[in-house]
Motif scaffolding. Structure first.
Motif, PDB file in Angstrom:
ATOM      1  N   UNK A  99     -24.199 -24.408 -85.532  1.00 44.47           N
ATOM      2  CA  UNK A  99     -23.923 -23.191 -84.772  1.00 44.47           C
ATOM      3  C   UNK A  99     -25.094 -22.784 -83.885  1.00 44.47           C
ATOM      4  N   UNK A 100     -26.205 -23.523 -83.986  1.00 45.55           N
ATOM      5  CA  UNK A 100     -27.398 -23.188 -83.208  1.00 45.55           C
ATOM      6  C   UNK A 100     -27.586 -24.077 -81.987  1.00 45.55           C
ATOM      7  N   UNK A 101     -27.110 -25.324 -82.061  1.00 43.32           N
ATOM      8  CA  UNK A 101     -27.288 -26.231 -80.926  1.00 43.32           C
ATOM      9  C   UNK A 101     -26.436 -25.760 -79.751  1.00 43.32           C
ATOM     10  N   UNK A 102     -26.870 -26.089 -78.547  1.00 47.51           N
ATOM     11  CA  UNK A 102     -26.228 -25.563 -77.336  1.00 47.51           C
ATOM     12  C   UNK A 102     -25.443 -26.644 -76.595  1.00 47.51           C
ATOM     13  N   UNK A 103     -24.376 -26.245 -75.903  1.00 46.06           N
ATOM     14  CA  UNK A 103     -23.687 -27.192 -75.034  1.00 46.06           C
ATOM     15  C   UNK A 103     -24.609 -27.611 -73.887  1.00 46.06           C
ATOM     16  N   UNK A 104     -24.421 -28.811 -73.383  1.00 49.76           N
ATOM     17  CA  UNK A 104     -25.129 -29.257 -72.179  1.00 49.76           C
ATOM     18  C   UNK A 104     -24.759 -28.323 -71.030  1.00 49.76           C
ATOM     19  N   UNK A 105     -25.715 -27.982 -70.206  1.00 47.53           N
ATOM     20  CA  UNK A 105     -25.453 -27.094 -69.068  1.00 47.53           C
ATOM     21  C   UNK A 105     -24.351 -27.666 -68.172  1.00 47.53           C
ATOM     22  N   UNK A 106     -23.351 -26.863 -67.891  1.00 49.35           N
ATOM     23  CA  UNK A 106     -22.251 -27.277 -67.024  1.00 49.35           C
ATOM     24  C   UNK A 106     -21.071 -27.868 -67.763  1.00 49.35           C
ATOM     25  N   UNK A 107     -21.219 -28.154 -69.053  1.00 48.26           N
ATOM     26  CA  UNK A 107     -20.145 -28.776 -69.824  1.00 48.26           C
ATOM     27  C   UNK A 107     -18.958 -27.823 -70.019  1.00 48.26           C
ATOM     28  N   UNK A 147     -18.318 -30.641 -85.993  1.00 47.98           N
ATOM     29  CA  UNK A 147     -17.750 -30.518 -84.644  1.00 47.98           C
ATOM     30  C   UNK A 147     -17.008 -29.185 -84.507  1.00 47.98           C
ATOM     31  N   UNK A 148     -16.186 -28.863 -85.497  1.00 46.18           N
ATOM     32  CA  UNK A 148     -15.411 -27.623 -85.449  1.00 46.18           C
ATOM     33  C   UNK A 148     -16.321 -26.392 -85.455  1.00 46.18           C
ATOM     34  N   UNK A 149     -17.416 -26.459 -86.223  1.00 47.46           N
ATOM     35  CA  UNK A 149     -18.363 -25.336 -86.267  1.00 47.46           C
ATOM     36  C   UNK A 149     -19.001 -25.119 -84.900  1.00 47.46           C
ATOM     37  N   UNK A 150     -19.397 -26.215 -84.250  1.00 47.78           N
ATOM     38  CA  UNK A 150     -20.009 -26.123 -82.921  1.00 47.78           C
ATOM     39  C   UNK A 150     -19.012 -25.568 -81.898  1.00 47.78           C
ATOM     40  N   UNK A 151     -17.792 -26.096 -81.897  1.00 44.54           N
ATOM     41  CA  UNK A 151     -16.784 -25.667 -80.931  1.00 44.54           C
ATOM     42  C   UNK A 151     -16.434 -24.191 -81.102  1.00 44.54           C
ATOM     43  N   UNK A 152     -16.279 -23.773 -82.345  1.00 42.87           N
ATOM     44  CA  UNK A 152     -15.931 -22.369 -82.621  1.00 42.87           C
ATOM     45  C   UNK A 152     -17.030 -21.425 -82.153  1.00 42.87           C
ATOM     46  N   UNK A 153     -18.268 -21.780 -82.421  1.00 40.05           N
ATOM     47  CA  UNK A 153     -19.406 -20.927 -82.057  1.00 40.05           C
ATOM     48  C   UNK A 153     -19.549 -20.794 -80.546  1.00 40.05           C
ATOM     49  N   UNK A 154     -19.115 -21.825 -79.815  1.00 31.89           N
ATOM     50  CA  UNK A 154     -19.283 -21.834 -78.360  1.00 31.89           C
ATOM     51  C   UNK A 154     -17.977 -21.600 -77.595  1.00 31.89           C
ATOM     52  N   UNK A 155     -16.953 -21.152 -78.331  1.00 29.39           N
ATOM     53  CA  UNK A 155     -15.660 -20.809 -77.716  1.00 29.39           C
ATOM     54  C   UNK A 155     -15.077 -21.950 -76.892  1.00 29.39           C
ATOM     55  N   UNK A 156     -15.168 -23.154 -77.449  1.00 29.83           N
ATOM     56  CA  UNK A 156     -14.608 -24.333 -76.780  1.00 29.83           C
ATOM     57  C   UNK A 156     -13.356 -24.780 -77.541  1.00 29.83           C
ATOM     58  N   UNK A 157     -12.300 -24.011 -77.370  1.00 23.10           N
ATOM     59  CA  UNK A 157     -11.091 -24.253 -78.157  1.00 23.10           C
ATOM     60  C   UNK A 157     -10.015 -25.032 -77.431  1.00 23.10           C
ATOM     61  N   UNK A 158     -10.414 -25.834 -76.437  1.00 25.29           N
ATOM     62  CA  UNK A 158      -9.396 -26.521 -75.619  1.00 25.29           C
ATOM     63  C   UNK A 158      -9.080 -27.939 -76.090  1.00 25.29           C
ATOM     64  N   UNK A 159      -9.629 -28.344 -77.239  1.00 29.11           N
ATOM     65  CA  UNK A 159      -9.416 -29.718 -77.705  1.00 29.11           C
ATOM     66  C   UNK A 159      -8.181 -29.828 -78.597  1.00 29.11           C
ATOM     67  N   UNK A 160      -7.335 -30.810 -78.287  1.00 26.86           N
ATOM     68  CA  UNK A 160      -6.098 -31.029 -79.034  1.00 26.86           C
ATOM     69  C   UNK A 160      -6.340 -31.822 -80.318  1.00 26.86           C
ATOM     70  N   UNK A 161      -7.307 -32.734 -80.269  1.00 31.72           N
ATOM     71  CA  UNK A 161      -7.565 -33.615 -81.408  1.00 31.72           C
ATOM     72  C   UNK A 161      -9.060 -33.800 -81.610  1.00 31.72           C
ATOM     73  N   UNK A 162      -9.489 -33.771 -82.867  1.00 28.61           N
ATOM     74  CA  UNK A 162     -10.889 -34.008 -83.215  1.00 28.61           C
ATOM     75  C   UNK A 162     -10.923 -35.072 -84.301  1.00 28.61           C
ATOM     76  N   UNK A 163     -11.589 -36.179 -84.014  1.00 25.98           N
ATOM     77  CA  UNK A 163     -11.639 -37.294 -84.959  1.00 25.98           C
ATOM     78  C   UNK A 163     -13.091 -37.698 -85.207  1.00 25.98           C
ATOM     79  N   UNK A 164     -13.390 -38.056 -86.454  1.00 26.06           N
ATOM     80  CA  UNK A 164     -14.718 -38.564 -86.819  1.00 26.06           C
ATOM     81  C   UNK A 164     -14.608 -40.050 -87.113  1.00 26.06           C
ATOM     82  N   UNK A 165     -15.418 -40.852 -86.442  1.00 26.44           N
ATOM     83  CA  UNK A 165     -15.410 -42.294 -86.695  1.00 26.44           C
ATOM     84  C   UNK A 165     -16.345 -42.606 -87.853  1.00 26.44           C
ATOM     85  N   UNK A 166     -15.912 -43.466 -88.736  1.00 21.73           N
ATOM     86  CA  UNK A 166     -16.704 -43.813 -89.910  1.00 21.73           C
ATOM     87  C   UNK A 166     -17.585 -45.013 -89.592  1.00 21.73           C
TER      88      UNK A 166
END
Length: 210
Positions: free
Chosen positions: A79-87, A112-131
Protein backbone atom coordinates in the motif's frame (compact mmCIF):
# COMPACT_ATOMS: atom_id res chain seq x y z
CA UNK A 1 -7.28 -5.46 -33.62
CA UNK A 2 -6.38 -5.65 -29.93
CA UNK A 3 -9.16 -6.52 -27.49
CA UNK A 4 -7.18 -7.36 -24.36
CA UNK A 5 -4.09 -5.70 -22.87
CA UNK A 6 -2.30 -7.78 -20.23
CA UNK A 7 0.14 -6.04 -17.90
CA UNK A 8 2.99 -7.12 -15.72
CA UNK A 9 2.96 -5.36 -12.33
CA UNK A 10 6.37 -4.71 -10.77
CA UNK A 11 8.50 -2.32 -12.80
CA UNK A 12 5.68 -1.90 -15.33
CA UNK A 13 2.78 -0.42 -13.38
CA UNK A 14 4.41 0.08 -9.99
CA UNK A 15 7.75 1.52 -8.92
CA UNK A 16 8.77 -1.32 -6.58
CA UNK A 17 12.45 -2.00 -7.37
CA UNK A 18 13.86 -0.25 -4.31
CA UNK A 19 11.31 -1.98 -2.09
CA UNK A 20 12.37 -5.39 -3.39
CA UNK A 21 16.04 -4.48 -2.91
CA UNK A 22 15.36 -3.50 0.71
CA UNK A 23 13.44 -6.71 1.44
CA UNK A 24 16.02 -8.80 -0.42
CA UNK A 25 18.88 -7.34 1.60
CA UNK A 26 17.01 -7.97 4.85
CA UNK A 27 16.55 -11.60 3.79
CA UNK A 28 20.21 -11.83 2.72
CA UNK A 29 21.30 -11.04 6.26
CA UNK A 30 18.86 -13.62 7.62
CA UNK A 31 20.08 -16.39 5.28
CA UNK A 32 23.77 -15.51 5.41
CA UNK A 33 24.12 -13.96 1.94
CA UNK A 34 25.93 -10.74 1.11
CA UNK A 35 23.60 -7.69 0.86
CA UNK A 36 23.67 -6.06 -2.57
CA UNK A 37 24.75 -2.44 -3.09
CA UNK A 38 23.04 -0.02 -5.48
CA UNK A 39 26.05 -0.19 -7.82
CA UNK A 40 25.90 -3.98 -7.87
CA UNK A 41 22.18 -3.85 -8.60
CA UNK A 42 22.84 -1.71 -11.69
CA UNK A 43 25.25 -4.35 -12.97
CA UNK A 44 22.94 -7.25 -12.15
CA UNK A 45 20.04 -5.65 -14.03
CA UNK A 46 22.11 -5.86 -17.20
CA UNK A 47 22.14 -9.66 -16.90
CA UNK A 48 19.39 -12.19 -17.74
CA UNK A 49 17.51 -13.49 -14.70
CA UNK A 50 19.24 -16.87 -14.58
CA UNK A 51 22.68 -15.22 -14.60
CA UNK A 52 21.60 -12.84 -11.83
CA UNK A 53 20.65 -15.77 -9.65
CA UNK A 54 23.99 -17.43 -10.37
CA UNK A 55 25.89 -14.22 -9.57
CA UNK A 56 24.05 -13.91 -6.25
CA UNK A 57 25.05 -17.51 -5.43
CA UNK A 58 21.54 -18.49 -4.39
CA UNK A 59 20.96 -22.28 -4.70
CA UNK A 60 18.15 -22.99 -7.18
CA UNK A 61 16.39 -25.34 -4.75
CA UNK A 62 15.99 -22.47 -2.26
CA UNK A 63 14.31 -20.12 -4.75
CA UNK A 64 10.67 -21.25 -4.25
CA UNK A 65 10.78 -20.89 -0.46
CA UNK A 66 12.66 -17.58 -0.60
CA UNK A 67 10.29 -16.31 -3.30
CA UNK A 68 7.26 -16.97 -1.11
CA UNK A 69 8.90 -15.23 1.83
CA UNK A 70 9.85 -12.26 -0.35
CA UNK A 71 6.26 -11.77 -1.52
CA UNK A 72 4.87 -12.25 1.99
CA UNK A 73 7.25 -9.55 3.24
CA UNK A 74 6.30 -7.30 0.33
CA UNK A 75 2.68 -7.23 1.45
CA UNK A 76 3.44 -4.78 4.25
CA UNK A 77 4.72 -2.36 1.58
CA UNK A 78 2.03 -3.02 -1.06
CA UNK A 79 0.00 0.00 0.00
CA UNK A 80 3.07 2.25 0.13
CA UNK A 81 4.65 1.71 -3.29
CA UNK A 82 3.59 4.17 -6.00
CA UNK A 83 2.36 3.73 -9.56
CA UNK A 84 4.81 4.76 -12.29
CA UNK A 85 4.16 8.37 -13.30
CA UNK A 86 1.61 8.48 -16.12
CA UNK A 87 0.41 4.90 -15.64
CA UNK A 88 -2.96 5.86 -14.11
CA UNK A 89 -3.81 8.13 -17.02
CA UNK A 90 -2.69 5.50 -19.54
CA UNK A 91 -4.89 2.83 -17.94
CA UNK A 92 -7.89 5.18 -17.87
CA UNK A 93 -7.49 5.92 -21.58
CA UNK A 94 -7.32 2.22 -22.48
CA UNK A 95 -10.28 1.41 -20.25
CA UNK A 96 -12.37 4.28 -21.64
CA UNK A 97 -11.58 3.13 -25.19
CA UNK A 98 -13.10 -0.27 -24.39
CA UNK A 99 -10.03 -2.48 -24.10
CA UNK A 100 -10.11 -5.29 -21.58
CA UNK A 101 -7.34 -4.97 -18.98
CA UNK A 102 -5.71 -7.79 -17.04
CA UNK A 103 -2.61 -8.43 -14.95
CA UNK A 104 -0.31 -11.45 -15.03
CA UNK A 105 2.53 -11.01 -12.57
CA UNK A 106 5.02 -13.02 -10.54
CA UNK A 107 3.76 -11.09 -7.51
CA UNK A 108 0.88 -12.54 -5.48
CA UNK A 109 -2.78 -11.76 -6.15
CA UNK A 110 -3.03 -10.61 -2.50
CA UNK A 111 -0.29 -8.01 -3.02
CA UNK A 112 -1.58 -6.92 -6.44
CA UNK A 113 -5.10 -6.35 -5.11
CA UNK A 114 -3.77 -4.35 -2.14
CA UNK A 115 -1.78 -2.08 -4.46
CA UNK A 116 -4.67 -1.58 -6.89
CA UNK A 117 -7.17 -0.82 -4.13
CA UNK A 118 -4.88 1.72 -2.46
CA UNK A 119 -4.33 3.53 -5.77
CA UNK A 120 -7.93 3.37 -7.04
CA UNK A 121 -6.99 1.30 -10.07
CA UNK A 122 -10.13 -0.79 -10.31
CA UNK A 123 -10.30 -1.20 -14.09
CA UNK A 124 -8.77 -4.69 -14.28
CA UNK A 125 -11.03 -7.60 -15.25
CA UNK A 126 -8.59 -10.38 -14.36
CA UNK A 127 -5.63 -10.68 -11.99
CA UNK A 128 -3.41 -13.75 -12.22
CA UNK A 129 -0.22 -14.75 -10.38
CA UNK A 130 2.28 -16.89 -12.27
CA UNK A 131 3.98 -19.58 -10.22
CA UNK A 132 7.75 -19.52 -10.64
CA UNK A 133 10.04 -17.02 -12.33
CA UNK A 134 9.93 -18.72 -15.72
CA UNK A 135 6.34 -19.99 -16.01
CA UNK A 136 4.59 -16.77 -16.98
CA UNK A 137 3.80 -18.09 -20.48
CA UNK A 138 1.64 -20.83 -18.92
CA UNK A 139 -0.41 -18.34 -16.90
CA UNK A 140 -0.82 -15.96 -19.85
CA UNK A 141 -1.90 -18.84 -22.08
CA UNK A 142 -4.52 -19.98 -19.61
CA UNK A 143 -5.85 -16.44 -19.26
CA UNK A 144 -6.18 -16.07 -23.04
CA UNK A 145 -8.19 -19.31 -23.14
CA UNK A 146 -10.38 -18.10 -20.29
CA UNK A 147 -11.03 -14.79 -22.05
CA UNK A 148 -11.98 -16.51 -25.29
CA UNK A 149 -9.91 -14.17 -27.45
CA UNK A 150 -7.50 -14.94 -30.28
CA UNK A 151 -3.77 -14.54 -29.75
CA UNK A 152 -3.57 -11.71 -32.29
CA UNK A 153 -6.18 -9.83 -30.22
CA UNK A 154 -3.91 -9.77 -27.16
CA UNK A 155 -0.81 -7.75 -26.29
CA UNK A 156 1.34 -8.01 -23.17
CA UNK A 157 3.18 -5.12 -21.52
CA UNK A 158 6.22 -5.86 -19.35
CA UNK A 159 9.63 -4.61 -18.31
CA UNK A 160 11.80 -7.74 -18.36
CA UNK A 161 13.51 -9.98 -20.87
CA UNK A 162 11.64 -12.96 -19.45
CA UNK A 163 8.33 -11.21 -20.27
CA UNK A 164 9.36 -11.10 -23.93
CA UNK A 165 10.46 -14.73 -23.83
CA UNK A 166 7.13 -15.77 -22.28
CA UNK A 167 5.19 -14.00 -25.04
CA UNK A 168 7.35 -15.55 -27.75
CA UNK A 169 6.58 -19.03 -26.38
CA UNK A 170 2.85 -18.55 -26.85
CA UNK A 171 2.91 -16.32 -29.93
CA UNK A 172 1.53 -12.98 -28.75
CA UNK A 173 2.75 -9.42 -29.24
CA UNK A 174 4.68 -7.72 -26.46
CA UNK A 175 5.55 -4.15 -25.51
CA UNK A 176 8.68 -3.62 -23.39
CA UNK A 177 8.84 -0.55 -21.15
CA UNK A 178 12.11 1.26 -20.37
CA UNK A 179 11.21 2.51 -16.89
CA UNK A 180 11.31 -0.93 -15.24
CA UNK A 181 13.84 -3.46 -14.00
CA UNK A 182 15.71 -4.59 -17.12
CA UNK A 183 18.16 -2.48 -19.11
CA UNK A 184 17.62 -1.30 -22.68
CA UNK A 185 20.48 -3.54 -23.79
CA UNK A 186 18.83 -6.61 -22.30
CA UNK A 187 15.42 -5.77 -23.73
CA UNK A 188 16.80 -5.11 -27.21
CA UNK A 189 18.48 -8.50 -27.13
CA UNK A 190 15.10 -10.11 -26.43
CA UNK A 191 13.58 -8.37 -29.50
CA UNK A 192 10.12 -7.30 -28.30
CA UNK A 193 7.61 -6.04 -30.87
CA UNK A 194 7.73 -2.55 -29.36
CA UNK A 195 9.83 -0.60 -26.85
CA UNK A 196 8.36 2.49 -25.17
CA UNK A 197 9.79 5.37 -23.15
CA UNK A 198 6.51 6.75 -21.76
CA UNK A 199 3.21 5.14 -20.66
CA UNK A 200 1.19 7.18 -23.17
CA UNK A 201 2.99 5.45 -26.03
CA UNK A 202 1.26 2.21 -25.02
CA UNK A 203 -2.14 3.74 -25.84
CA UNK A 204 -0.88 4.85 -29.27
CA UNK A 205 0.56 1.42 -30.11
CA UNK A 206 -2.54 -0.51 -29.02
CA UNK A 207 -4.85 1.80 -30.99
CA UNK A 208 -2.69 1.51 -34.11
CA UNK A 209 -2.78 -2.30 -34.29
CA UNK A 210 -5.49 -3.32 -36.74
Amino acid sequence: MIKQVIFDLDGTLVDSLQTFIRIGNEMAEKYGYQPVSQERIKELLKLPMKKRIKELKIPVFKLPKMGVELLNNFHSYAEEVSPIEGVGEMLEKLHSAGYGLSIVSSNSVHNIEAFLKCNNLGMFDNIQSSKGLFAKHVTIGRLISKLGVEKDEVIYVGDEQRDVEACRKIGIKVISVLWGFDSLELLKRAKPDYIVLKPDEIVEIVAAIK
